[in-house]
Write a protein that holds these residues in place. Structure first.
Motif, PDB file in Angstrom:
ATOM      1  N   PHE A  45      36.316  49.356  42.335  1.00 13.98           N
ATOM      2  CA  PHE A  45      37.357  48.370  42.619  1.00 13.98           C
ATOM      3  C   PHE A  45      37.342  47.307  41.525  1.00 13.98           C
ATOM      4  O   PHE A  45      36.304  46.727  41.212  1.00 13.98           O
ATOM      5  CB  PHE A  45      37.135  47.720  43.982  1.00 13.98           C
ATOM      6  CG  PHE A  45      38.086  46.587  44.280  1.00 13.98           C
ATOM      7  CD1 PHE A  45      39.432  46.840  44.502  1.00 13.98           C
ATOM      8  CD2 PHE A  45      37.629  45.273  44.315  1.00 13.98           C
ATOM      9  CE1 PHE A  45      40.313  45.801  44.767  1.00 13.98           C
ATOM     10  CE2 PHE A  45      38.503  44.233  44.587  1.00 13.98           C
ATOM     11  CZ  PHE A  45      39.849  44.495  44.812  1.00 13.98           C
ATOM     12  N   ASN A  46      38.516  47.044  40.911  1.00 15.87           N
ATOM     13  CA  ASN A  46      38.677  46.008  39.896  1.00 15.87           C
ATOM     14  C   ASN A  46      39.810  45.085  40.306  1.00 15.87           C
ATOM     15  O   ASN A  46      40.861  45.551  40.777  1.00 15.87           O
ATOM     16  CB  ASN A  46      39.034  46.616  38.533  1.00 15.87           C
ATOM     17  CG  ASN A  46      37.839  47.215  37.837  1.00 15.87           C
ATOM     18  OD1 ASN A  46      37.046  46.523  37.229  1.00 15.87           O
ATOM     19  ND2 ASN A  46      37.722  48.536  37.929  1.00 15.87           N
ATOM     20  N   THR A  47      39.614  43.801  40.107  1.00 16.80           N
ATOM     21  CA  THR A  47      40.699  42.867  40.371  1.00 16.80           C
ATOM     22  C   THR A  47      40.632  41.723  39.367  1.00 16.80           C
ATOM     23  O   THR A  47      39.556  41.339  38.897  1.00 16.80           O
ATOM     24  CB  THR A  47      40.646  42.320  41.812  1.00 16.80           C
ATOM     25  OG1 THR A  47      41.823  41.545  42.054  1.00 16.80           O
ATOM     26  CG2 THR A  47      39.419  41.466  42.040  1.00 16.80           C
ATOM     27  N   ARG A  48      41.806  41.189  39.016  1.00 11.97           N
ATOM     28  CA  ARG A  48      41.910  40.117  38.039  1.00 11.97           C
ATOM     29  C   ARG A  48      42.934  39.098  38.551  1.00 11.97           C
ATOM     30  O   ARG A  48      44.057  39.472  38.926  1.00 11.97           O
ATOM     31  CB  ARG A  48      42.370  40.659  36.682  1.00 11.97           C
ATOM     32  CG  ARG A  48      41.358  41.608  36.051  1.00 11.97           C
ATOM     33  CD  ARG A  48      41.981  42.509  35.013  1.00 11.97           C
ATOM     34  NE  ARG A  48      42.958  43.418  35.579  1.00 11.97           N
ATOM     35  CZ  ARG A  48      42.642  44.538  36.232  1.00 11.97           C
ATOM     36  NH1 ARG A  48      41.365  44.890  36.384  1.00 11.97           N
ATOM     37  NH2 ARG A  48      43.581  45.308  36.742  1.00 11.97           N
ATOM     38  N   TYR A  49      42.525  37.820  38.542  1.00 10.78           N
ATOM     39  CA  TYR A  49      43.406  36.762  39.046  1.00 10.78           C
ATOM     40  C   TYR A  49      43.402  35.606  38.055  1.00 10.78           C
ATOM     41  O   TYR A  49      42.347  35.174  37.585  1.00 10.78           O
ATOM     42  CB  TYR A  49      42.943  36.272  40.415  1.00 10.78           C
ATOM     43  CG  TYR A  49      43.707  35.062  40.912  1.00 10.78           C
ATOM     44  CD1 TYR A  49      44.971  35.195  41.485  1.00 10.78           C
ATOM     45  CD2 TYR A  49      43.162  33.782  40.779  1.00 10.78           C
ATOM     46  CE1 TYR A  49      45.680  34.081  41.922  1.00 10.78           C
ATOM     47  CE2 TYR A  49      43.861  32.663  41.218  1.00 10.78           C
ATOM     48  CZ  TYR A  49      45.121  32.818  41.780  1.00 10.78           C
ATOM     49  OH  TYR A  49      45.823  31.723  42.208  1.00 10.78           O
ATOM     50  N   THR A  50      44.598  35.102  37.738  1.00 11.41           N
ATOM     51  CA  THR A  50      44.746  33.954  36.847  1.00 11.41           C
ATOM     52  C   THR A  50      45.753  32.984  37.444  1.00 11.41           C
ATOM     53  O   THR A  50      46.843  33.381  37.875  1.00 11.41           O
ATOM     54  CB  THR A  50      45.243  34.381  35.452  1.00 11.41           C
ATOM     55  OG1 THR A  50      44.337  35.323  34.890  1.00 11.41           O
ATOM     56  CG2 THR A  50      45.322  33.180  34.520  1.00 11.41           C
ATOM     57  N   TYR A  51      45.374  31.716  37.463  1.00 13.25           N
ATOM     58  CA  TYR A  51      46.275  30.655  37.933  1.00 13.25           C
ATOM     59  C   TYR A  51      46.663  29.795  36.733  1.00 13.25           C
ATOM     60  O   TYR A  51      45.831  29.483  35.868  1.00 13.25           O
ATOM     61  CB  TYR A  51      45.589  29.795  38.989  1.00 13.25           C
ATOM     62  CG  TYR A  51      46.331  28.510  39.309  1.00 13.25           C
ATOM     63  CD1 TYR A  51      47.467  28.528  40.109  1.00 13.25           C
ATOM     64  CD2 TYR A  51      45.889  27.295  38.796  1.00 13.25           C
ATOM     65  CE1 TYR A  51      48.154  27.363  40.394  1.00 13.25           C
ATOM     66  CE2 TYR A  51      46.570  26.119  39.077  1.00 13.25           C
ATOM     67  CZ  TYR A  51      47.699  26.154  39.879  1.00 13.25           C
ATOM     68  OH  TYR A  51      48.378  24.998  40.158  1.00 13.25           O
ATOM     69  N   VAL A  80      39.502  34.620  37.406  1.00  8.44           N
ATOM     70  CA  VAL A  80      38.331  35.361  37.869  1.00  8.44           C
ATOM     71  C   VAL A  80      38.621  36.856  37.779  1.00  8.44           C
ATOM     72  O   VAL A  80      39.720  37.306  38.117  1.00  8.44           O
ATOM     73  CB  VAL A  80      37.941  34.962  39.311  1.00  8.44           C
ATOM     74  CG1 VAL A  80      39.068  35.261  40.291  1.00  8.44           C
ATOM     75  CG2 VAL A  80      36.655  35.670  39.739  1.00  8.44           C
ATOM     76  N   ASN A  81      37.676  37.603  37.255  1.00  6.55           N
ATOM     77  CA  ASN A  81      37.723  39.064  37.230  1.00  6.55           C
ATOM     78  C   ASN A  81      36.531  39.585  38.014  1.00  6.55           C
ATOM     79  O   ASN A  81      35.419  39.045  37.904  1.00  6.55           O
ATOM     80  CB  ASN A  81      37.673  39.597  35.801  1.00  6.55           C
ATOM     81  CG  ASN A  81      38.790  39.050  34.926  1.00  6.55           C
ATOM     82  OD1 ASN A  81      39.895  38.828  35.404  1.00  6.55           O
ATOM     83  ND2 ASN A  81      38.504  38.820  33.656  1.00  6.55           N
ATOM     84  N   PHE A  82      36.742  40.641  38.767  1.00  7.48           N
ATOM     85  CA  PHE A  82      35.686  41.143  39.641  1.00  7.48           C
ATOM     86  C   PHE A  82      35.735  42.662  39.646  1.00  7.48           C
ATOM     87  O   PHE A  82      36.809  43.259  39.738  1.00  7.48           O
ATOM     88  CB  PHE A  82      35.906  40.596  41.054  1.00  7.48           C
ATOM     89  CG  PHE A  82      34.884  41.044  42.070  1.00  7.48           C
ATOM     90  CD1 PHE A  82      33.665  40.413  42.176  1.00  7.48           C
ATOM     91  CD2 PHE A  82      35.171  42.109  42.920  1.00  7.48           C
ATOM     92  CE1 PHE A  82      32.730  40.834  43.125  1.00  7.48           C
ATOM     93  CE2 PHE A  82      34.256  42.532  43.855  1.00  7.48           C
ATOM     94  CZ  PHE A  82      33.021  41.897  43.963  1.00  7.48           C
ATOM     95  N   ASP A  83      34.572  43.304  39.499  1.00  6.43           N
ATOM     96  CA  ASP A  83      34.530  44.764  39.609  1.00  6.43           C
ATOM     97  C   ASP A  83      33.244  45.181  40.314  1.00  6.43           C
ATOM     98  O   ASP A  83      32.196  44.547  40.162  1.00  6.43           O
ATOM     99  CB  ASP A  83      34.637  45.436  38.235  1.00  6.43           C
ATOM    100  CG  ASP A  83      33.458  45.146  37.325  1.00  6.43           C
ATOM    101  OD1 ASP A  83      32.392  45.755  37.518  1.00  6.43           O
ATOM    102  OD2 ASP A  83      33.606  44.305  36.414  1.00  6.43           O
TER     103      ASP A  83
END
Length: 910
Positions: free
Chosen positions: A829-835, A817-820
């Motif tokens: 604000f930007n964030t990036r999460y990978t599982y 998921v990427n969120f800005d």
């Protein structure tokens, strides 16, 4: 991740419930529907374009509009007067038809300038501001939001499933031959329009007679304030990781005017960002196309010495040095000059743990190795350089002369220390410490000279010539206690440690030249005659020496370890092709006659392979609609090996691999069949690309492997068993209001026949291997102007390897998921999460996640920007990857950089 999913569902529900649908037909005064008419909806209160679209083949249109609003709906079509209606929306869907009348005044220009997307022939133009939310910083951030355009994980641009060949700015090449440098460096705020040029031809007079189906180029139009002024930014960053200091220095400057352009890119950092990798270096073409004849493959291999490569651009420690300069200059209206210089340096530390399962046909030999567990520490030092200079002279519409020179030079070294834990079939365990050194300083120079001449409307001539010089000097050293093939090499066996070194030198010169004649019969057919020649000369020298415990060097003079080889390749060919259009079909078929000679000389022995062959090829394209087609291709290709596979003296590939070529190798023949489908539908904002490819190789060159424990002694031979592969890809993308859905599937099934020396029969035996690889990608993203945006996706890869009955299946699940979003007016604000879940069969080999975030502050109209960036927030220490070849399959665990935080300051010039 559940929080992001919940927020996304609420955003979707809230947004869609507040809209209605307007549908209708755009038609002419004769009541006929108009295909590809432009439609926009302008909010009369905000003056903004709230929706846009195109009509389908029957003139139907549909627009999604806000409820309780007043709109001016405008429709335009080339050669007709713009139609306009006023509507007011409530809570119910509406239906309105629009009638256009013929008019000589083309006021379509006004509406097109406001359209988010316009299509004219083979050109798609995107208005960049229509897709920006304000959080974008680089070109890649903008392109990801455009319908039909994708940016892959490597930063390469893809349109219709095809990789974009090059990026231009204001019609001037931007580092020709690579799109990654553009997506990662060009500022988003400088871009006004993005033009996608399909079926692009570098030579205008050749566009009507050549097939440019796969040639896609992107041209960027700059905002007015960016022309004739320097623009770009200078960014400085610093951070702390335990006792180590972290830094990043990134000035990027651009200047564009009608006369010339300048681009300067730099990047010095030790925070793990790799602006230009070794993989980028080897595949960087500089815009040079593959040379040679239709139907022949003679590729000059470049040695990478088996260097370890980065995984997902991550390693235990990375320090990068990068600088690039690109220019273009027009001395006159008929002459253009351009070129670039690129330097990329890196110091890389890698720590890798690998498990390999060897394909062992000698199952009755209990001393044979079944598995190997290797732990390695590697230090790499890479200094890579590329230079290109291009000249294009067009004195008039009937003449064009192009000249290009591309040079690559590098210094590469790798020091590796590893421990090999070897497990035999009867579970005996041996630990072998090994040190390896690899280094080389190769260079390559390519020159390209083309001349195009149009005698008249019916007769066109094209000459294309290319000259290649390549020089490689790979050095290899291994220090280890056990070496099963030491007697074959003639080494001194009374040493505690085998210290073995090898020098190699491979020199190559290659000339390709061909003359094309096109006879244009009429606007729908032409005849093409081709006369050409490819000549290649190669020299291969290698020697092995042993450093003894007293530091003396023992030169091995056995004939089986010395190489002094000359290799000559010659291909004369004559081809004829006939292309014609009949209704919705375009046919292009023909054949090329070849006279081949391949000759190699070594140890006073000469082997000559000389023969003639007729190679047919055909292409059929069916145009279903203006932007929908099906294409079928068939061709035969003859593949020749280069000098590396014919040199019969032993060559060290690595600490457990010895190779001896085969002087008697012959060519292989392949049958290639492909079927592709493409549909770009702006009526319902969807596009789809699908293809299936089948290749069958006859008499392929295959490895012949003999095991000595874990050590392999290999050679090559033409196999009587054919290799086959079938692969397919489907890419579907659909935009729905402010949302975009993307699905991609890639599947490949390969049957490979490999030869192994059997100790039971004392003969070479065939072992059939099958690999079935699957990759699925699904993504759901939003593109709001004033609310948070997200990308939610899921990647799944399933790789099954069946090698002689030994089956291993590696599966990787990777949701992300990427969120800005804006926080207030000045904070982004930007964030990036990978599982990632990596497993073999049902056994989980590794669970790991990567999470990064950054906070950017910039006041409106301020040139100063401040960013707080956190990398690897979860402090993940490793990632995994599976691999397979004819000898083994296995998986590797790669250590990566830990968590750290940096603060950067950026000054924007303009």
């Amino acid at each position: 991740m559940k929080t992001f999913l919940t927020m996304a569902i609420f955003l979707i529900a809230g947004y869609t419930s507040a809209q209605i649908k307007l549908t209708g037909v755009v038609k002419d005064s004769l009541n006929s529907g108009l295909e590809m008419a432009n439609i926009i909806a302008v909010n009369t209160t905000t003056k903004a374009i709230d929706s846009y679209g195109f009509t389908d083949a029957f003139g139907n249109y549909k627009l999604n509009l806000n409820t309780n609003s007043r709109y001016k709906i405008r429709a335009s079509y080339i050669g007709m007067k713009t139609g306009e209606i006023i509507i007011e929306t409530k809570k119910s869907d509406l239906k309105k038809d629009i009638v256009l009348i013929f008019d000589n005044t083309l006021d379509e220009v006004e509406i097109i300038s406001k359209m988010p997307v316009t299509i004219k022939g083979d050109t798609i133009v995107y208005n960049a501001d229509s897709f920006k939310s304000g959080t974008e910083k680089k070109l890649g951030d903008v392109l990801k939001k455009l319908p039909g355009v994708e940016v892959n994980d490597d930063g390469e641009i893809q349109v219709e499933g095809k990789t974009v060949k090059k990026v231009m700015i204001e019609g001037k090449d931007f580092f020709d031959g690579d799109s990654k440098l553009a997506t990662k460096n060009i500022p988003a705020n400088a871009i006004d329009k993005v033009q996608v040029l399909k079926n692009h031809s570098e030579v205008n007079q050749m566009s009507s007679v050549t097939d440019n189906e796969d040639n896609i180029v992107i041209n960027l139009k700059l905002k007015e304030g960016k022309k004739n002024f320097w623009f770009g930014n200078i960014a400085l960053g610093a951070g702390v990781l335990r006792e180590d200091e972290r830094y990043s220095i990134r000035p990027k400057l651009f200047y564009y005017s009608p006369k010339y352009s300048l681009n300067i890119l730099t990047d010095f950092n030790n925070i793990g960002d790799v602006p230009f990798t070794m993989r980028d270096y080897f595949k960087f073409t500089g815009g040079f196309r593959d040379s040679g004849s239709d139907g022949t493959s003679f590729n000059v291999n470049s040695s990478d010495l088996g260097f370890l490569t980065l995984r997902n651009n991550r390693a235990k420690e990375i320090t990068s040095r990068f600088g690039a300069f690109n220019f273009s200059y027009a001395p006159s209206k008929t002459w253009d000059l351009s070129g670039f210089l690129i330097y990329s340096g890196s110091d890389i530390d890698m720590e890798v743990n690998t498990v390999r399962n060897y394909i062992n046909p000698n199952v009755n030999d209990v001393t044979s190795i079944e598995n190997e567990e290797a732990e390695s520490l590697t230090e790499q030092r890479l200094d890579l350089g590329i230079m290109k200079l291009s000249s294009s002279y067009k004195p008039n519409s009937t003449n064009q002369f192009d000249y290009d020179v591309l040079a690559k030079l590098s210094s590469q070294s790798e020091l590796q220390s590893l421990n090999s834990k070897r497990i035999t079939i009867n579970n005996a365990i041996t630990n072998v410490p090994i040190n390896q050194i690899r280094r080389q300083n190769p260079y390559t120079v390519k020159q390209n000279m083309n001349y195009y001449y149009t005698l008249n409307e019916q007769n066109i001539f094209a000459f294309e010539g290319q000259y290649l010089i390549q020089d490689e000097d790979p050095f290899y050293n291994a220090q280890l206690k056990q070496l099963s093939f030491s007697n074959l090499l003639g080494l001194a066996n009374d040493q505690t440690v085998f210290n073995v070194s090898q020098n190699k030198r491979i020199k190559t010169s290659k000339v390709d030249a061909k003359l094309d004649y096109f006879y244009v019969i009429n606007s729908k057919s032409n005849l093409n005659l081709t006369l050409g020649n490819t000549i290649a000369n190669q020299q291969f020298n290698s020697s092995i020496f042993q450093t003894l415990s007293n530091e003396n060097q023992l030169q091995i003079n056995n004939t089986n370890v010395l190489n002094d080889v000359d290799y000559f390749f010659d291909d004369y060919y004559l081809g004829i092709h006939y292309k014609f259009i009949s209704g919705a079909f375009t046919f292009n078929q023909g054949a090329t006659a070849h006279k081949y000679t391949a000759k190699n000389t070594q140890l006073n022995n000469v082997f000559i392979n000389s023969f003639t062959r007729l190679l047919p090829d055909a292409s059929i394209k069916m145009a279903l609609k203006k932007s929908e087609n099906i294409r079928l291709n068939y061709s035969q290709k003859v593949r020749f090996t280069d000098i590396n596979n014919v040199a019969e003296g032993f060559v060290l590939n690595n600490y457990n691999g010895l190779y001896s070529g085969n002087q008697d190798l012959e060519s292989a023949l392949s049958h290639n069949l492909s079927l592709s489908y493409f549909n770009f539908n702006m009526f319902d904002y969807s596009n789809m690309f699908a293809s299936i490819n089948y290749v069958k190789s006859i008499d392929p060159v295959k490895g012949v492997t003999r095991f000595e424990g874990i050590d392999q002694i290999a050679s090559s031979a033409n196999s009587i068993f054919p290799d086959e592969s079938i692969s397919g890809v489907v890419n579907y993308q659909k935009s729905y209001r402010k949302f975009k859905v993307t699905f991609e599937s890639t599947i490949s099934y390969i049957t490979s026949n490999n030869l192994f020396f059997s100790q039971q029969t004392n003969e070479n035996e065939n072992l059939t291997s099958n690999s079935f690889t699957q990759a699925y990608k699904a993504k759901f993203s939003s593109n709001f102007k004033n609310t948070p945006n997200f990308d939610i996706g899921y990647n799944l890869s399933v790789n099954q390897y069946n090698q002689g009955g030994i089956v291993n299946t590696f599966t990787t699940h990777s949701p992300y998921v990427n969120f800005d979003t804006f926080i207030g007016e000045n904070l982004i604000f930007n964030t990036r999460y990978t599982y990632n879940n990596f497993r073999n069969q049902s056994q989980v080999l590794n669970d790991y996640s990567f999470w990064s975030a950054d906070l950017t502050y910039q006041q409106k109209k301020s040139r100063w920007e401040y960013k707080l960036r956190s990398t690897n927030l979860l402090n993940t220490r490793s990632l995994n990857q599976d691999n397979s070849n004819t000898i083994f399959n296995g998986s590797s665990n790669y250590l990566v950089q830990p968590r750290f935080v940096t603060l950067s300051v950026k000054f924007n010039l303009n």
